[in-house]
Design a protein around this motif. Structure first.
Motif, PDB file in Angstrom:
ATOM      1  N   VAL A 141       9.405  -8.317   1.182  1.00 39.23           N
ATOM      2  CA  VAL A 141       8.639  -7.353   0.400  1.00 39.23           C
ATOM      3  C   VAL A 141       9.241  -7.205  -0.994  1.00 39.23           C
ATOM      4  O   VAL A 141       8.517  -7.166  -1.999  1.00 39.23           O
ATOM      5  N   LEU A 145       7.220  -7.935  -4.441  1.00 42.45           N
ATOM      6  CA  LEU A 145       7.081  -6.939  -5.500  1.00 42.45           C
ATOM      7  C   LEU A 145       7.606  -7.484  -6.828  1.00 42.45           C
ATOM      8  O   LEU A 145       7.009  -7.257  -7.889  1.00 42.45           O
ATOM      9  N   TRP A 150       5.666  -5.307  -9.558  1.00 40.62           N
ATOM     10  CA  TRP A 150       5.477  -3.951  -9.043  1.00 40.62           C
ATOM     11  C   TRP A 150       6.831  -3.334  -8.709  1.00 40.62           C
ATOM     12  O   TRP A 150       7.774  -4.039  -8.326  1.00 40.62           O
ATOM     13  N   LEU A 155       3.989   1.564  -4.496  1.00 32.64           N
ATOM     14  CA  LEU A 155       3.406   1.414  -3.168  1.00 32.64           C
ATOM     15  C   LEU A 155       3.000   2.760  -2.587  1.00 32.64           C
ATOM     16  O   LEU A 155       3.591   3.789  -2.877  1.00 32.64           O
ATOM     17  N   PRO A 161       4.066  -1.990   4.276  1.00 28.86           N
ATOM     18  CA  PRO A 161       3.822  -3.440   4.264  1.00 28.86           C
ATOM     19  C   PRO A 161       3.870  -4.033   5.676  1.00 28.86           C
ATOM     20  O   PRO A 161       4.704  -3.655   6.493  1.00 28.86           O
ATOM     21  N   LEU A 173      -0.023  -5.252   1.128  1.00 31.07           N
ATOM     22  CA  LEU A 173       0.717  -4.314   0.290  1.00 31.07           C
ATOM     23  C   LEU A 173      -0.274  -3.302  -0.261  1.00 31.07           C
ATOM     24  O   LEU A 173      -1.300  -3.685  -0.834  1.00 31.07           O
ATOM     25  N   VAL A 203      -2.047 -12.686  -0.484  1.00 33.13           N
ATOM     26  CA  VAL A 203      -1.444 -11.359  -0.414  1.00 33.13           C
ATOM     27  C   VAL A 203      -2.590 -10.363  -0.545  1.00 33.13           C
ATOM     28  O   VAL A 203      -3.359 -10.407  -1.505  1.00 33.13           O
ATOM     29  N   LEU A 205      -3.759  -7.013  -1.406  1.00 26.51           N
ATOM     30  CA  LEU A 205      -3.407  -5.800  -2.131  1.00 26.51           C
ATOM     31  C   LEU A 205      -4.527  -4.786  -1.937  1.00 26.51           C
ATOM     32  O   LEU A 205      -5.694  -5.108  -2.175  1.00 26.51           O
TER      33      LEU A 205
END
Length: 289
Positions: A141, A145, A150, A155, A161, A173, A203, A205
């Motif tokens: 993670v 990020l 990020w 988050l 996650p 995420l 991923v 999001l």
């Protein structure tokens, strides 16, 4: 390639009734004579996040015109399962043989798709293979990020996650704000390297607007694409994630908005049933002129 004639490549979009919305897919309805190198070359030439290739079904899978082997290629590699290309393919078939039920043998397993017509619109519902959700290691993670640019504070702590699977693996995420989700500018090579190491397809999001409404984005550097506009496989995986974490209680339908930040808005409906762990993802589809 065993035939001298170039195959016809159809272009359809999934999860939208507008050819300029949703996620486009290339479709080759008769790919039985194509080797993998040729399929990959076609996918690269088409340039969409995925193209779908149909060939004869394994014996006993289903009725002719209703059962096929279905494989998916991005511009860079084969993908085990692709939801938007499955929806697009089912709509393309329904236009030719009529709405109804289709079954596809994919690398991820057997996937059933029901196509129904209402008000002149064809909508396809795919039923995923059995999903699973697993922890995401803290180091993984942290690296994700960093690649995304990020911070941990970006988050949503209520949506931790996880890695979710419903035919393909996705790291989920959750952004704390819609603004964080909208501002996507990531390190393409760094995220791609992590995704290859973890065998991730995208991923996922997400930002939660309400109990059952989410906005999602899917970086897809391992496929050679910065972002996937509407991601059926990730939507199915996210449905499993939402159930596993107790975000919702089945039976329930989640609404996922995707592609708005790309100018290709799409709408994905994710159904969770109380008596079936599999996830159903529904969306419209239409041909791209």
């Amino acid at each position: 390639m065993t035939t001298h004639q170039a195959p016809e490549v159809l272009r359809y979009t999934a999860f939208s009734t507008d050819p300029a919305g949703g996620n486009p897919a290339g479709i080759v309805l008769d790919a039985g004579g194509l080797d993998d190198q040729t399929r990959l070359a076609i996918a690269a030439e088409v340039g969409y996040s995925e193209s779908a290739f149909l060939s004869a079904a394994p014996e006993g899978l289903g009725e002719p015109d209703r059962a096929y082997t279905l494989r998916f290629f991005s511009p860079l590699a084969e993908v085990s399962f692709c939801g938007h290309a499955t929806v697009a393919t089912a709509v393309a078939l329904a236009e030719r043989v009529g709405p109804g039920d289709f079954v596809f043998a994919t690398q991820a397993g057997t996937v059933q798709v029901a196509v129904r017509a209402a008000d002149g619109v064809l909508r396809a519902t795919l039923t995923s293979v059995e999903p699973r959700v697993e922890p995401a290691a803290e180091a993984e993670v942290t690296e994700a990020l960093a690649a995304l640019g990020w911070a941990v504070g970006d988050l949503d702590a209520a949506l931790p996650p996880r890695i979710a699977y419903a035919g393909a693996r996705h790291l989920v995420l959750a952004a704390a704000t819609r603004e964080r989700l909208a501002d996507l500018d990531y390190d393409f090579d760094r995220l791609a390297a992590l995704m290859r190491a973890l065998d991730l397809t995208t991923v996922q999001l997400v930002w939660r607007e309400s109990e059952t409404v989410f906005h999602v984005r899917d970086p897809f550097p391992v496929g050679g694409v910065v972002e996937d506009p509407a991601t059926g496989a990730a939507a199915a995986a996210f449905g499993a994630y939402a159930r596993e974490l107790g975000l919702v209680t089945a039976p329930v339908t989640l609404t996922l908005h995707q592609g708005h930040d790309l100018g290709r808005p799409g709408l994905l409906e994710v159904e969770l049933r109380a008596d079936d762990p599999r996830v159903r993802v529904t969306g419209a589809g239409t041909r791209i002129p």
